[in-house]
Enzyme design. Structure first.
Site, PDB file in Angstrom:
ATOM      1  N   ASP A  50      17.133  -3.666 -57.486  1.00  0.00           N
ATOM      2  CA  ASP A  50      17.350  -4.587 -58.582  1.00  0.00           C
ATOM      3  C   ASP A  50      16.961  -3.866 -59.854  1.00  0.00           C
ATOM      4  OD1 ASP A  50      18.304  -6.624 -57.138  1.00  0.00           O
ATOM      5  OD2 ASP A  50      16.519  -7.909 -57.265  1.00  0.00           O
ATOM      6  N   GLU A  51      17.506  -4.354 -60.925  1.00  0.00           N
ATOM      7  CA  GLU A  51      17.237  -3.767 -62.230  1.00  0.00           C
ATOM      8  C   GLU A  51      15.730  -3.631 -62.505  1.00  0.00           C
ATOM      9  OE1 GLU A  51      19.270  -6.154 -64.936  1.00  0.00           O
ATOM     10  OE2 GLU A  51      18.810  -4.935 -66.703  1.00  0.00           O
TER      11      GLU A  51
ATOM     12  N   ARG B 150      26.500  -7.151 -53.343  1.00  0.00           N
ATOM     13  CA  ARG B 150      25.600  -6.019 -53.147  1.00  0.00           C
ATOM     14  C   ARG B 150      25.796  -5.396 -51.765  1.00  0.00           C
ATOM     15  NH1 ARG B 150      19.388  -7.328 -53.821  1.00  0.00           N
ATOM     16  NH2 ARG B 150      19.582  -5.792 -55.451  1.00  0.00           N
TER      17      ARG B 150
ATOM     18  N   GLU C 188      21.051 -14.086 -49.307  1.00  0.00           N
ATOM     19  CA  GLU C 188      21.789 -12.959 -48.721  1.00  0.00           C
ATOM     20  C   GLU C 188      20.832 -11.861 -48.301  1.00  0.00           C
ATOM     21  OE1 GLU C 188      22.611 -14.447 -51.432  1.00  0.00           O
ATOM     22  OE2 GLU C 188      24.584 -15.252 -50.953  1.00  0.00           O
ATOM     23  N   ASP C 189      19.822 -11.660 -49.173  1.00  0.00           N
ATOM     24  CA  ASP C 189      18.853 -10.597 -48.883  1.00  0.00           C
ATOM     25  C   ASP C 189      18.107 -10.897 -47.590  1.00  0.00           C
ATOM     26  OD1 ASP C 189      19.785  -9.810 -51.257  1.00  0.00           O
ATOM     27  OD2 ASP C 189      17.895  -9.980 -52.368  1.00  0.00           O
TER      28      ASP C 189
ATOM     29  N   ARG D 129      35.773   1.312 -28.977  1.00  0.00           N
ATOM     30  CA  ARG D 129      34.441   1.813 -28.670  1.00  0.00           C
ATOM     31  C   ARG D 129      34.469   2.618 -27.376  1.00  0.00           C
ATOM     32  NH1 ARG D 129      34.757  -3.526 -29.760  1.00  0.00           N
ATOM     33  NH2 ARG D 129      33.433  -4.450 -31.347  1.00  0.00           N
TER      34      ARG D 129
END
Lengths: 735, 719
Positions: B553-554, B537, B641-642, B430
């Site tokens: 999502d679908e 995802r 997770e979301d 960095r």
């Protein structure tokens, strides 16, 4: 300078009142006075001619005519440099004193010629570069000719190149300087340290406590925070003009142009070339050049001849390998060509590393990893390469291109250590100036002596803080004489739960505000501020009475905003405390026919401004508006009695780089374009005037800072199919 | 008055004026023309200035003289022998080759049974454990950390561990200290407090508090802040700056309250401090009542000073002062440095030669004033002159640094490890910029990029903006091999956006869908096998090359207008999650835990990636954070997770997500995260970073009474 003209006009005006018989005397007298003053004016007016003529008489001496100083063989020698020296141990800060300008004072010893007992010269008198360096210091703000007031001393003994001097005698010469005092507060500049066979990485001349600005320090000899690491100046910088090359593909991926590489390095580079083919070019000395062509300006690969340093511009990455010394002049050439330097020199302290962020302009590879160079460099993205190229070129322009740049950067670094309160920031050292700015790119603040524009913004409210709701906001109503409407606004605004204070700015000097008893009774403190002049900018003054961060600027005729709408606006402001959060939105557009900016108040899908007739913002912007508004905008606004809101929009967008937030649906404002002065109507002239403001401000700011967005903020459940009574802000947009 | 007198007077006046204006010039002119050549003045313009020789010939600059230089390999080998101990550097005392094969892995020595270890050191070891760099295999390790508590090396201290040297020499792994990192907070003891450790640290790197610049080995040692034993292991308290008042001055200008040493090292500065006290806005209070036998040595001032000392409360002073004096104690560093930093009281450091914490990467000039002990008496007037702009910046920077690097042991340890890791591959490290700008170096992963413009945080500082294309990442369930109608409809709508660069379908079924079944469009659609794990995802797929990711999502059921408007909004807030399905977190006081509500409400703090835009960098951040973290915690299906993604983004930005308008809110709220998900995640992070928001972004003319034809995002309103 203007003195003569001023007195000229005053003289004749008196004469007619005198008695006739004395007239002649007076005329004579005034002629004398006049002549005297004109003469004075001449002195004032032509200072340069006087100085240059004296320059001519005194300063046009030869460097060979300077006094000779004989150094006896037993004259004292300073101790070797002390590796543990730091500013607090070896530097005498008391000499620098408390200085309102926060500038150190630098004294230069006058030039002498030093000879040993036998009359042999100790060193060359002075090199061209060291003369340039001393001239630059002498011409700078740092310079003082008063040895008693000086904080830093620069000897005129040239030690840039250790090869050209006799070490012991040079040390003796240093020791006999009048203020030497063990080298305390003395600064030496050296670019080529050490000598064969092992090439020390710092000047070998014993120098006791003197600070060293050295090219080619290693981490073992560099005293961090005390010495300054400087570049090795490349004389080609002054000779060759390489215009900056824009981004785009370059012919070679890796180029090595150094002539005196160690065979071991050269064979490693050649192995790289064998592996990766044409994209790697390893240049060497040309063996059979025809006469008259300087060898320095040519490089060869097999039978191909390349112009140097032009060839550097053909490469993306240029290898800067250590030679016998760590510091290499080729670094300067490489930066000038805008080629990204690949620095392979373990333990090398890069030039000005105390302040420059080299990782943004170079790739550093450990010597052991040389064989992996190609794959390492391939992992650098094209965009990053372009940024590094720009950064490299900027470093050269600001800190490498001349001895002057090197000298001033060195002094500035030392200055910043002594006056840390006023130190130059990281951004000022490292960020290249805006491409769009009209300033010369080649000038850093060191040359300019003034601040300039940066392409990037540094938001003064950069920390993401959501101010506590309990703080509330202060409403400021600018009013002239519409008392009835004002009272209605006060009553309406006072219903907003988070209002903590109401400030009425009474802009009418001819009429007193109504008596205390007539004002509406409200639950929060109400204060009336009377102004000295009827100016629009009074609305944006950072009054001490404003104790909250949030300010609601509201016109004295905005009575249509509901309490829910205002409260919601405040909540939105808390989430965006560094922006203007307002109700009526406006847009600026580029008028292709007229080739200029145009103001738009129609129903559009975009907004770029909010009117400050009803807007929340941070009190800090009041401070900026009052004290830091660029150019003459503030006076212009006061003179035209218009566009103070546009000016505020420009100011905030320019300093934060962010868009405004328009809250809640569009409402029919009784008089949407009302300003504090009486009803300017929404007619054509008004629109033209507002457009002119935008064009005027854009030219003063040198850019168009306003940001266009397609969104506005509504309560989460606005117009959703949801019971109204459960919504936090049900009363929105109903009119 | 006689005319003659007037005449005379006027003549006098004239000559005075003449003298006044002209004398200076005349004097200068005269002095120049005098024969004295040594007159002070500017550096002369030499007559033969243009004829001067250059300082070095071109050949000399290129070739460094004729002498053959030693072989680089031989030079490096020779250096290894000579540059040791005090002269240790990464090149000479660290074996980089150990780190090449397995990467940056840290091995912690097993703790000896029966030997007490302080809580602070246990915290350090636990933080290494969770850093993700820990390895149990000493053979794979790049860096070694001792199991013996070396924090307190003050021989007189109760926590001093004797016999460290023998134990180290007996260890098979010690190897002269090579590739070792030793943490120390206190070294040396009364009376000189020299930096001795009480054992031979050999080639080991020292991470130490109160480091002295003279002995500090730059680029090798790490300077630590002095932190108290009760410093929280993770999470940590937030900074105290709540508002940015203007003028940014507080009740006091400059304060100090602390011990005065009557004798010994450090007493010089501490004795002088009381001179600054003016009883108004500079409060400097000292007391000599500390240590044993103070009464024997007390001087005339002690009692009087102590009376003042008792009148003020330290915490109160800290919170209400603009600047705080941080003088050296017996050692160079002190606890009050971090205390002032947290309190947004700008530290005025009076500790000559102190290598400030993490000085290798942090730019302390932006957050503190490093003054000189010798110029102590100038401090009040110097800080008084600091202008409001700089002061505001200093105050904010203290908070930035506190929160990014110092508020917990975990952050201090991770900063130490990251600094060392950056040294090992300088080309992949960095720049200083990253360390000193929000959100700080720990959250800007160099594995992702070393270019600021690739991150979501720096667009404004860089004067750039995110690219105007996005990648849609659709997670398809395995309902049937022919893609389901909602999925096809979604792909149709998304691909119709002119900003869509490509669509990636995470396909969890075993058989890939037949090629011809995807809707025809100009946007390339590719299928990535996977999606069986909920965290798939967030994998940083190499295929994602746009800054923006539209995660779907679908059953997201979006229209092109909705996608376009959300993307336009995201471009204004590229560091946030901008999307549709919102949730709200709340503190369940009854059950004493965090809850997450899917009910429609006036507030939101989570936007689920079932339909949301975010920056692709967050995939890398997610993957980097998760192996170290709640792998076991995430199980149990649902959308934990979301939620975790939301927590990570909020922890980095300190800002809420953005919800954007949609035509109709779906009836079914969709996946519900497990009940205790939020609570577990907050415990793992050590704090709850989510920030609530009360707004939604709508198009400017959303539902306004104006012809639909004038509106850009019409499909958002048509029923």
């Amino acid at each position: 300078m203007c003195a003569s003209a001023k007195y000229n006009t005053r003289g004749p005006a008196l004469i007619p009142r005198m008695k006739t018989k004395h007239r002649i005397y007076y005329i004579t007298l005034f002629s004398i006075v006049l002549l005297g003053l004109i003469a004075t004016g001449m002195f004032q007016f032509w200072p340069h001619s006087i100085e240059s003529s004296s320059d001519w008489t005194v300063e046009k001496r030869s460097v060979h005519d300077v006094p000779v100083v004989r150094l006896p063989a037993d004259s004292p020698i300073p101790e070797r440099g002390d590796l543990s020296c730091r500013m607090h141990t070896c530097f005498d800060v008391y000499r620098c004193g408390f200085n309102p300008k926060n500038k150190i004072k630098v004294y230069i010893y006058s030039l002498k010629k030093y000879v040993d007992e036998y009359g042999t010269l100790v060193s060359n008198t002075i090199s061209r570069e060291y003369n340039e360096l001393l001239t630059a210091i002498s011409d700078s703000d740092f310079y003082t000719d008063d040895v008693h007031r000086a904080c830093l001393f620069v000897p005129s003994i040239d030690v840039l190149n250790q090869n050209t001097l006799r070490i012991k005698e040079t040390a003796q010469a240093l020791a006999q300087l009048s203020r030497w005092d063990r080298g305390t507060n003395h600064l030496l500049f050296n670019m080529l340290p050490g000598g064969p066979p092992d090439y020390n990485t710092a000047l070998d001349v014993p120098r006791d406590r003197a600070l060293l600005a050295g090219g080619g320090f290693s981490t073992w000899t560099y005293r961090q925070g005390y010495d300054v690491s400087i570049p090795v100046y490349s004389p080609l910088s002054g000779e060759v003009d390489l215009p900056e090359r824009g981004p785009g593909p370059r012919r070679f991926f890796i180029l090595s142009s150094q002539m005196a590489l160690h065979p071991e390095y050269r064979s490693e580079l050649e192995a790289l070339q064998a592996e990766n083919g044409e994209s790697v070019l390893i240049l060497d000395k040309c063996t059979n050049l025809s006469d008259g062509i300087p060898a320095v300006r040519k490089r060869c690969h097999k039978n191909q001849v390349f112009d140097y340093p032009q060839v550097l511009q053909e490469a993306t990455f240029c290898v800067v390998l250590r030679g016998a010394r760590l510091g290499q002049a080729v670094l300067s050439d490489v930066l000038q060509a805008g080629c990204v330097p690949v620095i392979i020199a373990d333990s090398y302290i890069l030039p000005f590393s105390e302040v420059l962020d080299w990782k943004r302009a170079s790739v550093v590879i450990p010597e052991e990893k040389m064989p992996e160079m190609y794959s390492i460099l391939q992992s650098v993205s094209q965009r990053q390469i372009e940024e590094m190229q720009r950064q490299a070129r900027w470093f050269w322009e600001a800190y490498f291109r001349s001895m002057k740049a090197i000298a001033l950067a060195t002094l500035q670094i030392i200055n910043d250590r002594i006056y840390p309160y006023a130190a130059i920031s990281y951004e000022e050292w490292n960020d290249p100036p805006a491409v769009k700015s009209s300033f010369q790119c080649s000038q850093s603040f060191l040359d300019l002596g003034a601040w300039k524009k940066w392409s990037s913004v540094s938001n003064p409210l950069f920390l993401p803080l959501i101010p506590p709701q309990s703080q509330g906001f202060t409403a400021i109503v600018l009013t002239y004489d519409r008392v009835e409407s004002l009272f209605r606004v006060i009553t309406e605004v006072s219903k907003v739960p988070s209002l903590s204070k109401l400030l009425v700015v009474w802009n009418n000097q001819n009429k007193n505000p109504p008596e205390d008893s007539l004002w509406p009774k409200i639950r929060v403190p109400l204060k009336v501020v009377r102004t000295a002049e009827n100016k629009l900018s009074n609305r944006f003054f950072p009054y001490d009475e404003i104790e909250t961060e949030a300010v609601l600027a509201i016109d004295d005729d905005i009575i249509m905003l509901t309490s829910d709408e205002l409260q919601f606006g405040y909540e939105v402001w808390r989430e965006f405390p560094d922006r203007l959060v307002g109700y009526p939105g406006r847009l600026h557009l580029w008028d292709h026919e007229m080739n200029k900016w145009k103001y738009e108040s129609e129903w559009t899908n975009e907004v770029s401004m909010v009117l400050t007739g009803a807007a929340f913002y941070h009190k800090y912007f009041n401070y900026l508006y009052t004290y830091k508004m660029p150019g003459d905008i503030k006076n212009w606004v006061d003179a035209h009695m218009n566009c103070e809101d546009i000016a505020m929009n420009f100011l905030v967008a320019n300093v934060t780089g962010k868009s405004v937030i328009k809250v809640t649906p569009r409402k029919k404002f009784k008089c949407p374009e009302c300003t504090a002065i009486d009803g300017l109507s929404l007619d054509q002239t008004h629109m033209v005037e507002r457009s002119e403001c935008i064009n005027k401000f854009a030219s003063v700011f040198g850019t168009m800072p306003l940001k266009v967005v397609e969104h506005r903020a509504d309560p989460v459940l606005y117009k959703d199919d949801f019971p109204e009574k459960l919504k936090s802000f049900p009363n929105i947009g109903s009119l | 008055m006689q005319t003659g007198t007037k005449y005379l007077l006027l003549a006098l006046l004239a000559s005075c004026l003449l003298l006044f204006f002209g004398a200076d010039r005349l004097r200068r002119a005269a002095s120049f023309s005098s024969p004295k050549a040594e007159a002070p003045g500017r550096w002369p313009r030499w007559a033969d200035g243009s004829l001067l020789q250059s300082f070095a010939g071109a050949g000399e600059l290129e070739g460094d003289g004729a002498a053959p230089s030693p072989s680089p390999k031989a030079r490096r080998a020779a250096r290894l022998g000579t540059h040791q101990r005090r002269r240790c550097r990464m090149e000479t005392c660290f074996d980089r080759s150990r780190c090449e094969q397995h990467g940056f892995k840290v091995f912690v020595y097993p703790r000896e049974a029966g030997v007490p270890v302080s809580d602070a050191y246990l915290n350090i070891l636990a933080s290494i454990e969770e850093s993700g760099y820990r390895t149990a295999d000493a053979g794979a390790a790049c860096l070694f950390v001792l199991g013996i508590d070396t924090l307190d090396r003050d021989r007189l201290s109760a926590r001093y561990v004797p016999g460290v040297g023998e134990k180290l020499r007996a260890s098979a792994l010690w190897n002269g200290g090579r590739n070792h990192l030793i943490f120390t907070l206190y070294s040396g003891t009364w009376p000189d407090y020299a930096e001795e450790l009480g054992f031979d640290s050999g080639q080991a790197m020292l991470a130490r508090a109160s480091a002295r610049a003279e002995t500090f080995r730059p680029g090798f040692d790490v300077s630590l802040p002095l932190f108290p034993a009760e410093h929280p292991r993770k999470g940590g308290e937030p900074g105290c700056l709540r508002q940015r008042a203007l003028p940014p001055r507080k009740k006091y200008l400059l304060v100090f309250k602390g011990k005065r040493y009557l004798t010994g090292i450090g007493s010089g500065t501490r004795n002088a401090l009381r001179r600054l006290h003016d009883g108004k806005d500079v409060v400097s209070l000292t007391s000599c009542r500390h240590g044993r036998g103070w009464q024997r040595r007390k001087d005339a001032r002690c009692d009087r000073d102590h009376a003042d000392y008792e009148k003020f409360d330290y915490q109160e002073l800290l919170r209400n002062s603009t600047f705080c004096l941080i003088p050296r104690g017996r050692r160079l560093g002190s606890f009050r440095f971090l205390e002032a930093l947290q309190a947004a009281c700008v530290p005025v450091v009076l500790s000559d030669g102190w290598e400030l914490p993490f000085s290798e990467v942090l730019d302390w000039g932006k957050a503190a004033v490093v003054a000189s002990e010798r110029l102590l008496l100038q401090v009040p007037s110097a800080v008084r002159r600091v202008g409001p702009e700089r002061l505001l910046a200093l105050q904010q920077q203290t908070q930035l640094l506190w929160d990014a690097y110092f508020s917990s042991v975990d952050k201090i340890v991770r900063t130490t490890l990251e600094i060392i890791r950056d040294r090992l591959s300088p080309h992949r490290s960095r720049a200083r910029f990253f360390w000193n700008a929000l959100p700080g170096g720990l959250l800007a992963l160099p594995d992702f990029s070393t270019r600021p413009g690739d991150f979501p945080f720096y667009y404004l500082q860089q004067g750039s903006s995110p690219s105007d294309k996005f990648t849609a990442l659709v997670r398809a369930s395995c309902a049937g091999v022919p893609p389901s109608p909602p999925l096809l409809g979604l792909l149709q709508a998304v691909s119709a956006s002119r900003h869509c660069a490509q669509i990636l379908v995470l396909w969890s079924c075993e058989t890939p869908p037949p090629r011809g079944q995807w809707p025809r469009s100009t946007v390339p659609v590719s299928v990535i096998p996977g999606g069986t794990e909920p965290s798939d995802r967030f994998f940083p797929y190499a295929e994602i090359r746009t800054d923006a990711v539209l995660s779907l999502d679908e059953h997201a059921g979006l229209s092109t207008s909705e996608v376009d408007f959300a993307f336009a909004a995201w471009r204004s807030f590229p560091e946030r999650i901008v999307g549709f399905p919102a949730r709200r977190h709340f503190w369940d006081a009854e059950r004493q835990r965090w809850g997450c509500s899917a009910e429609r409400s006036n507030e939101l703090s989570i936007v689920l990636p079932a339909a949301a835009f975010y920056h692709r960098y967050y995939h890398s951040l997610f993957v980097r954070s998760v192996p170290a973290g709640p792998r076991g915690l995430l199980g149990g299906g649902g959308a934990c997770e979301d939620v975790l993604l939301n927590l990570l983004v909020a922890a980095a930005t300190k800002l809420p997500p953005v919800k954007v308008a949609r035509r109709r809110e779906p009836e079914q709220p969709g996946d519900q995260p497990p009940q205790d998900c939020l609570d577990r995640l907050a415990a793992w992070l050590g704090h709850m970073p989510l920030v609530p928001s009360q707004l939604r972004l709508d198009p400017v003319l959303f539902k306004d009474p104006v012809s639909i034809l004038r509106k850009k995002y019409r499909r958002l309103e048509t029923p």
